[in-house]
Each structure stands twice: as structure tokens, then as C-alpha cells.
Design an enzyme around this catalytic site. Structure first.
Site, PDB file in Angstrom:
ATOM      1  N   CYS A  43      43.226  42.486  45.983  1.00  0.00           N
ATOM      2  CA  CYS A  43      42.490  41.214  46.013  1.00  0.00           C
ATOM      3  C   CYS A  43      41.347  41.211  44.999  1.00  0.00           C
ATOM      4  O   CYS A  43      41.228  40.293  44.192  1.00  0.00           O
ATOM      5  CB  CYS A  43      41.961  40.964  47.421  1.00  0.00           C
ATOM      6  SG  CYS A  43      40.879  39.539  47.520  1.00  0.00           S
ATOM      7  N   CYS A  48      43.478  38.069  44.055  1.00  0.00           N
ATOM      8  CA  CYS A  48      42.806  36.790  44.337  1.00  0.00           C
ATOM      9  C   CYS A  48      41.590  36.518  43.454  1.00  0.00           C
ATOM     10  O   CYS A  48      41.454  35.428  42.893  1.00  0.00           O
ATOM     11  CB  CYS A  48      42.322  36.746  45.783  1.00  0.00           C
ATOM     12  SG  CYS A  48      43.235  37.758  46.948  1.00  0.00           S
ATOM     13  N   LYS A  51      42.127  36.317  39.617  1.00  0.00           N
ATOM     14  CA  LYS A  51      42.999  35.143  39.423  1.00  0.00           C
ATOM     15  C   LYS A  51      42.198  33.855  39.528  1.00  0.00           C
ATOM     16  O   LYS A  51      42.318  32.964  38.691  1.00  0.00           O
ATOM     17  CB  LYS A  51      44.111  35.155  40.472  1.00  0.00           C
ATOM     18  CG  LYS A  51      44.971  33.922  40.421  1.00  0.00           C
ATOM     19  CD  LYS A  51      45.753  33.748  41.690  1.00  0.00           C
ATOM     20  CE  LYS A  51      44.875  33.216  42.814  1.00  0.00           C
ATOM     21  NZ  LYS A  51      45.581  33.169  44.097  1.00  0.00           N
ATOM     22  N   GLU A 184      50.976  29.942  39.901  1.00  0.00           N
ATOM     23  CA  GLU A 184      49.560  29.940  39.516  1.00  0.00           C
ATOM     24  C   GLU A 184      49.381  30.454  38.083  1.00  0.00           C
ATOM     25  O   GLU A 184      48.613  29.877  37.304  1.00  0.00           O
ATOM     26  CB  GLU A 184      48.762  30.820  40.482  1.00  0.00           C
ATOM     27  CG  GLU A 184      48.624  30.173  41.847  1.00  0.00           C
ATOM     28  CD  GLU A 184      47.941  31.059  42.890  1.00  0.00           C
ATOM     29  OE1 GLU A 184      47.492  30.516  43.913  1.00  0.00           O
ATOM     30  OE2 GLU A 184      47.872  32.282  42.709  1.00  0.00           O
TER      31      GLU A 184
END
Ligand SMILES: Cc1cc2nc3c(=O)[nH]c(=O)nc-3n(C[C@H](O)[C@H](O)[C@H](O)COP(=O)(O)OP(=O)(O)OC[C@H]3O[C@@H](n4cnc5c(N)ncnc54)[C@H](O)[C@@H]3O)c2cc1C
Length: 462
Positions: A43, A48, A51, A184
Site C-alpha cells: 500500500c 495505493c 498510485k 487506473e
């Protein structure tokens, strides 16, 4: 009684492992936590957080364009990829430090090494060769991108790991996959000015999402100029004579590009972990099998997070870790609650979703009411952007319970978080109807759709 070196040995310093290690150590337990790469895990280091920073970067171009309708003249924007990467790296290093500090402050022992199991209570620390024992072991080793080793030329491809740190921004990229990571990154690369193609074997991207969101996002991405090839896969990847890559597809296309990114699912990091030696049972993908309390078939060994392949999301890994601590150290047996989890796809436009899609709901409930609105958000009127927002509420017609809410549009992820509270509380469509709108907002549409757009009976639209 057997004396162990530790009460708890955590393998993996990501979202789940750090939370469990920190809480248990904070309660006075003797805890060690081993991490083979960087604390913070997927993450923080390559998931996450970086990103989302890239997502923010990729949105500016459209914002500059949109400002013209509001009277601004921005001039020609230039973008410097190395600056973004360096700034992103600084931020994740800062966050990594916070994770380490949290563990240290709680009294956990930090071990910077790969760790493997030798038996139900013994772990080998690979860097030093030392073996240590623990009353309990928590496996929180996460997962990693499937390298698709059967694909000829796969070694020429990158995964999301490398995408964060490319030496230079490619001029053209081809991304394989139809899940949220592929989608994404397609939006990120396109937003940063890269010619982007997404190739997916299925009929429509984002198979687990509501079909209106999937179609609406597909349309919006194509309108922006992202090329989407559904029903196609890579046949092989090769390097052309000019040094560029050529992605050959099953339909005979040859796509020239500078990078090919594979986002074809993630595999649990269980290879070589010593699970056989400890007797821990795994499933077909190598995922660790656990019961409702995250306990494996071996009494002393628990597992949380992506390695268990339940729901691969950071808040889920953290929640499972907290339930583990409650169960084992607070004498409060708590099984993780995986129902009604709000989630987002940080595409442009975003998807925010909580609960069941229309299709999933119609498989479980006989009669549904569907409330659906598709409209141009107010901001787009002056900017001239063609993008549409879609909002959809799926209601059980029998008792008016709201089963799912799905949004495609700006800030949909933020809205999904708040809707998650309402749906978790079991609200009905009548609760939506008697909620006053916040005006003027896009989300007011959610509380002003009084009449069903259509009904579904036994899976058929009526
Ligand atoms: C590109 C990308 C984007 C994502 N975006 C989102 C998002 O927007 N929202 C969201 O909720 N989730 C997102 N995720 C998923 C999220 O990152 C994971 O669900 C979450 O990190 C899982 O936490 P975990 O603790 O199970 O594992 P991880 O965070 O993966 O941590 C596992 C750690 O264990 C370490 N490790 C592995 N084996 C060993 C070993 N033998 N010894 C020592 N250490 C070991 C690894 O180095 C790693 O640091 C994203 C993932 C990716 C890849």
C-alpha cells in the site's frame, strides 16, 4: 511450560502486519516483525499511496483545459516525470518512517530480513540465519503481481511495481488487464500524455463492478483517447529492430510501444515461505486458508491480508489484523466483517461503489427497484467537457433496503466512503428520500431520485 522467544512473530511489514504488530506490542506482548523489503508494504511503497499521487498528477492536464471556460488562460503546460517520481519517493519514505516509528514506539522489535517458517513455532531470519521461536506466528506477507510467465516475451514487460519508478515516461504504453489496477494505470498514463492502449480478455473491463459503471467508464475512457481492446489477449511480446516493443495480440494486431505493463492479477507471496514445513494448508492459488477468525489449520499460526485472498484491499487487511488482536489478545473473538465494503476505482472519472451490483442483487433477490440518473455535472457546463455522471441505487423492492449504490464521476470515491456508513447501518430507500439535499452538488441526485427508473423481477427488467 515451553518458553518462547516472542509472544508473536509477524512475517510481513505491510498494512496487516504492521497494524497487528503495533497493537499487540502496545498491549505489552513481546513482538518481532520481519520485513524483507520496506515497511509499509504494498500500500505505502508500491500500491495505493504512490498510485493516488500519480492519479492526482494525471488530473492536472484536464483541470488546466477546463479552466479556460472559467476565464483562465494557462499557457502551455509542461510536465516533468522525474520531478514527480522524486517527490513521490520523498513522501513514501516519510510514510515508511512513520510506520517504523509506530512499531518502535509500541515496543515491537523490527527485523529487516526475509523470514521463513521452520515449524509451527519456529522462524528462520534469512539475513542472519538465526532461528527464533514464538508462541504465535502471524503471516501477513501480502501478494505480488502475476508475471504471466507463460507469455512469450513476458520478461520484457513491467508490472505496477516498475511503473512507479520508470526512468522516463514512455511515449506509448500497452497495459494488459481489466481489473482496477490496469484501468487506473491506463488513466494515469493517458492523463500524463502517454498514448495508451488497454487490452483485456473479457467482454467488458472491471468485471466485478456494476455494468452501468463499467460501460460508462469504458465510454468515457475512449472519448478521452484511451484505446480499449476487449476480447483480446497478448500472443507474444518482442523487441523490434528500433528498440521499441511490439505487443502482438490474439487478433493479429501488432502494437508498437515503449512499455508493456501486465496487470493480470496478484498471487499470494507464499512461495518458499516454509508453509509445508509448518504444515499450513493452502488453496489452489497458493493462498493461505483460514477460518472465520483468520486462524490457519495450524493452531499457532494465523494469516491476514492479501495472502489469504479474501478481499485484496488495505482497509480489509488492517481490519483483519485488528480482529486478530481482539480474538487472540483481548479475549474478544471477532471475525472480520467483509460485508458492504465501500471501494473506489481511481480512474477519470472515478467509480465509487458500495454493496451489490444490479446483476449480483438480482441473483440474490427476487424483486428490485433500480434508481438511475445520468447527467452532465454542473462544472462541465462552463468547461465544455462532455463527461457524464452516472448514479445508481439498487433497492430490494420487498423491504426497500438499499442493497448497493454505484457512482461514476468526479469524487465518486469520497462519496462511496460516506454512503458506506449509511448502507452499513442498513438504511432503506425511504431514509434516502427523507434526507435533505445539499444544493448545488452532484451527490444531491442520490436523495432526489424518488421514482424507480425500472424494476427487475426474477432477473428480468420489467
Ligand atoms: C498498484 C496497486 C494499487 C493498489 N491500490 C489500492 C487502493 O487504492 N486501495 C486499497 O484499499 N488497496 C489497494 N491496493 C491493495 C493493497 O495494497 C493491499 O490490499 C494491501 O497492501 C494488503 O496488505 P497486506 O498486509 O496483506 O500485504 P502487503 O501490504 O503487501 O505487505 C506484505 C509485506 O510482506 C513482505 N514480505 C513478503 N514475504 C515476506 C517474508 N517471507 N519475510 C518478510 N517479509 C515478507 C513484503 O515485502 C510486504 O512488504 C493496491 C495494490 C496495488 C499493487
Amino acid at each position: 511450560m515451553t518458553e518462547f522467544d516472542y509472544d508473536l512473530f509477524v512475517i510481513g511489514g505491510g498494512s496487516g502486519g504492521v497494524r497487528a504488530g503495533r497493537l499487540a506490542a502496545g498491549m505489552g506482548k513481546k513482538v518481532a516483525i520481519a520485513e524483507e523489503y520496506r515497511f509499509g508494504g504494498t500500500c505505502v511503497i508500491r500500491g495505493c499511496v504512490p498510485k493516488k499521487l500519480l492519479v492526482y498528477a494525471s488530473q492536472f492536464r484536464e483541470q488546466f483545459e477546463d479552466s479556460a471556460g472559467y476565464g483562465f488562460t494557462c499557457g502551455e503546460a509542461t510536465f516533468d516525470w522525474p520531478t514527480l517520481v522524486a517527490n513521490k519517493d520523498r513522501e513514501i519514505t516519510r510514510l515508511e518512517g512513520l510506520y517504523r516509528k509506530g512499531l518502535e514506539n509500541a515496543g515491537a522489535e523490527i527485523i529487516e530480513s526475509r523470514a521463513v517458517l521452520l515449524d509451527p513455532h519456529t522462524v528462520r531470519i534469512e539475513k542472519t540465519g538465526q532461528t527464533v521461536t514464538a508462541e504465535r506466528v502471524l503471516i501477513a506477507v501480502g501478494g505480488s503481481a502475476n508475471p504471466h510467465a507463460a507469455l512469450p516475451g513476458h520478461e520484457l514487460c513491467i508490472t505496477s511495481n516498475e511503473a512507479f519508478d520508470l526512468a522516463e515516461l514512455p511515449k506509448a504504453v500497452v497495459i494488459a488487464g481489466g481489473g482496477y489496477i490496469a484501468v487506473e494505470f491506463a488513466n494515469i498514463f493517458h492523463g500524463l500524455g502517454v498514448e495508451t492502449t488497454l487490452i483485456y480478455r473479457g467482454k467488458e473491463i472491471l468485471s466485478r463492478f456494476d455494468r452501468d459503471m463499467r460501460k460508462g467508464l469504458h465510454r468515457a475512457m475512449e472519448q478521452k483517447g484511451i484505446r480499449i481492446l476487449c476480447g483480446e489477449i497478448f500472443a507474444r511480446i518482442e523487441r523490434g529492430p528500433d528498440g521499441r516493443l511490439i505487443a502482438h495480440t490474439s487478433e493479429g494486431k501488432a502494437l508498437a510501444c515503449d512499455q508493456v505493463m501486465l496487470a493480470l492479477g496478484r498471487d499470494p507471496n507464499t512461495h518458499g515461505l516454509g508453509l509445508e514445513a509448518a504444515g499450513v494448508a493452502t488453496g489452489p492459488k497458493g493462498e493461505i486458508l483460514v477460518d472465520a477468525f483468520s486462524r490457519t489449520n495450524v493452531d499457532s499460526i494465523y494469516a491476514v491480508g492479501d495472502v489469504t485472498d479474501r478481499l485484496q484491499l488495505t482497509p480489509v487487511a488492517i481490519h483483519e489484523a485488528m480482529c486478530f488482536v481482539d480474538t487472540v489478545y483481548r479475549d474478544r473473538p471477532t471475525s472480520p466483517d467483509h460485508d458492504m465494503i465501500a471501494t473506489a476505482v481511481f480512474s477519470q472519472p472515478e467509480i465509487g461503489t458500495v454493496g451489490l451490483s444490479e446483476d449480483a442483487a438480482s441473483r440474490r433477490f427476487d424483486a428490485l427497484e433500480i434508481y438511475r440518473a445520468e447527467f452532465r455535472p454542473m462544472k462541465a457546463t462552463l468547461s465544455g467537457r462532455a463527461e457524464k455522471m452516472i448514479m445508481k441505487i439498487v433497492v430490494n423492492a420487498e423491504n426497500r433496503n438499499v442493497l448497493g449504490v454505484h457512482i461514476l464521476g468526479h469524487e465518486a470515491g469520497e462519496m462511496a466512503q460516506l454512503l458506506g456508513i449509511a448502507l452499513k447501518a442498513g438504511c432503506t430507500k425511504d431514509d434516502f428520500d427523507r434526507t435533505m439535499a445539499v444544493h448545488p452538488t452532484a451527490s444531491e441526485e442520490l436523495v432526489t431520485m424518488y421514482q424507480p427508473s425500472y424494476r427487475v423481477k426474477a432477473g428480468e427488467r420489467v
